[in-house]
Motif scaffolding. Structure first.
Motif, PDB file in Angstrom:
ATOM      1  N   PRO A  21     -36.626 -20.192   3.265  1.00 23.53           N
ATOM      2  CA  PRO A  21     -35.957 -19.425   2.393  1.00 23.53           C
ATOM      3  C   PRO A  21     -34.629 -19.587   2.515  1.00 23.53           C
ATOM      4  N   ASN A  22     -34.328 -19.421   3.763  1.00 28.84           N
ATOM      5  CA  ASN A  22     -32.987 -19.415   4.284  1.00 28.84           C
ATOM      6  C   ASN A  22     -32.146 -20.746   4.101  1.00 28.84           C
ATOM      7  N   ASP A 120     -34.119  -8.229   0.035  1.00 34.40           N
ATOM      8  CA  ASP A 120     -35.192  -8.441   1.504  1.00 34.40           C
ATOM      9  C   ASP A 120     -35.994  -7.153   1.534  1.00 34.40           C
ATOM     10  N   THR A 123     -38.653  -7.139  -1.295  1.00 32.67           N
ATOM     11  CA  THR A 123     -39.710  -8.017  -1.202  1.00 32.67           C
ATOM     12  C   THR A 123     -40.181  -8.411   0.149  1.00 32.67           C
ATOM     13  N   TYR A 179     -40.518  -7.088  -6.726  1.00 31.46           N
ATOM     14  CA  TYR A 179     -39.914  -7.990  -7.787  1.00 31.46           C
ATOM     15  C   TYR A 179     -39.330  -7.418  -8.788  1.00 31.46           C
ATOM     16  N   GLU A 208     -36.363 -17.542  -1.835  1.00 31.85           N
ATOM     17  CA  GLU A 208     -37.642 -16.960  -1.521  1.00 31.85           C
ATOM     18  C   GLU A 208     -38.770 -17.442  -2.357  1.00 31.85           C
ATOM     19  N   TRP A 211     -40.113 -20.531  -0.671  1.00 34.09           N
ATOM     20  CA  TRP A 211     -40.970 -20.299   0.293  1.00 34.09           C
ATOM     21  C   TRP A 211     -42.627 -20.142  -0.333  1.00 34.09           C
ATOM     22  N   CYS A 212     -42.581 -19.284  -1.289  1.00 33.69           N
ATOM     23  CA  CYS A 212     -43.734 -18.719  -1.614  1.00 33.69           C
ATOM     24  C   CYS A 212     -44.568 -19.954  -2.276  1.00 33.69           C
TER      25      CYS A 212
END
Lengths: 253, 253
Positions: A21-22, A120, A123, A179, A208, A211-212
């Motif tokens: 994600p970063n 952050d 979530t 979310y 993010e 990432w998921c």
């Protein structure tokens, strides 16, 4: 600008390789700004030595005083700058390439930071799901490192972390509610956090989501469920930002 | 606009009467927009009946489904509108009086909400200090109501809530660190969250500072300490917004 920016990212076995994600925030940012870049893939156990070698600062100092090196890092051969930490990289790119679309519209610097903290926090319930999922898509050297360091940090086996049964029902709803909090702050017809203008906050959310998608798998029940949340708002965001994903990167050897 | 807005606030025995962080946001907002208003003071046990009488909606619905009435509420005789909840009032004032300075600059709607969540979370360590402090400045009917309802909610005597000794050392530093987080997000020379532009985010912070100043007392050690934090940033904010405090209101009978 004559030479591509070198963008340091962590590889995986997932389609398109990028999953973090970063680092996704900066991958999106580079494409959004239409800046030429090429990816250097770095496995987890090599991040610290690569950072030291190129003169990248640690992204933070741990409470015990030791430096913590992480990606993304960029090296911009046009200026000689080496910049760590996604927020600092975003500021660097806005300042150095002022004729490109801005990540932090004027006056929103502090508000964008506050958004990151609030996002952050909202979530956070994703953590027990995503940690074991990430371990499964990393390549062997990174996987070993990731599992060892995260198990030490969470004081729990990653394989025992994911909620199941009733605990899953509750925890998954909490993630959806997190979310939902963000969605509730947005106006109904707005595609992006700032309305019709893309800003760094959207790249945080989309990073993010990547990432998921990569961690759970694009065909997984979990990811397909997320795509239905909040009137399809997150599905639309990923779709609206598709043009800023850049080309699928070749897998490193 | 020909008639003053009626602004419902909760009285105290502190100088200037107003003390609530939530109502201070709107008091600041009305003065910032230079809108004529007059205060109607409502003691805590009367809030629900006054809200029902004027047709004000509850500011939220509790988890058990019951309505929760709170102040601020405004009644605008120029439009007939009755609006509850500080964020909704701010939106109403921006929409209804578009020629006045804006509280939520274009595009920052969601970011302002995120700021509120991040600010509330960062400054949460104030709670065990401010709850007993507020009880001490309320007038008798409100004090009895406030103590009874807050003790039920926190499941603790307010008189036993304030950290002392070593616990105080730690908790007070945590509060300072919370404000430090906000300060760290702001650029060094910036007076306000959005730089040189006042927005609703600043009124949130200043409202919280008023709460501390009135609750702890303007001459207290705690308040004087807060004024020194982060290079005097918060002292300067209160000072910069002094012109939007409005006249000292007469104490109700």
């Amino acid at each position: 600008m004559s030479q591509p920016i070198i963008f340091y990212d962590i590889p995986s076995t997932a389609a398109g390789c990028a999953w973090s994600p970063n680092t996704w925030r900066i991958r999106y940012a580079l494409n959004f700004k239409d800046l030429a870049y090429k990816t250097t893939w770095v496995e987890y156990p090599d991040i610290e030595s690569v950072c030291k070698e190129i003169g990248a600062e640690p992204s933070m100092i741990r409470k015990n005083g030791s430096p913590y090196y992480s990606l993304p890092v960029i090296h911009d051969p046009n200026t000689g700058a080496v910049v760590s930490d996604s927020a600092r990289i975003a500021d660097y790119l806005d300042a150095t390439y002022p004729d490109t679309p801005v990540l932090t519209p004027a006056g929103t610097h502090t508000l964008q930071k506050a958004f990151q903290a609030a996002f952050d926090s909202a979530t956070n319930p994703v953590i027990p799901y995503i940690m074991p999922a990430v371990a499964r898509i990393l390549r062997p050297r990174s996987e070993e490192y990731f599992v060892r360091t995260r198990e030490a940090s969470f004081k729990q086996k990653l394989t025992e972390m994911e909620p199941t049964g009733e605990a899953h029902e509750t925890a998954w709803k909490e993630l959806q509610a997190g979310y939902g909090k963000i969605s509730g702050w947005m106006k109904e017809g707005d595609s992006f956090v700032m309305g019709n203008t893309i800003s760094f906050a959207d790249l945080l959310i989309a990073g993010e989501l990547q990432w998921c998608m990569k961690g759970f798998g694009a065909e997984s029940e979990k990811w397909k469920d997320m795509l239905t949340w909040h009137g399809g708002r997150w599905a639309k965001l990923i779709d609206d930002l598709k043009k800023y994903e850049g080309p699928v990167e070749e897998m490193p050897n």
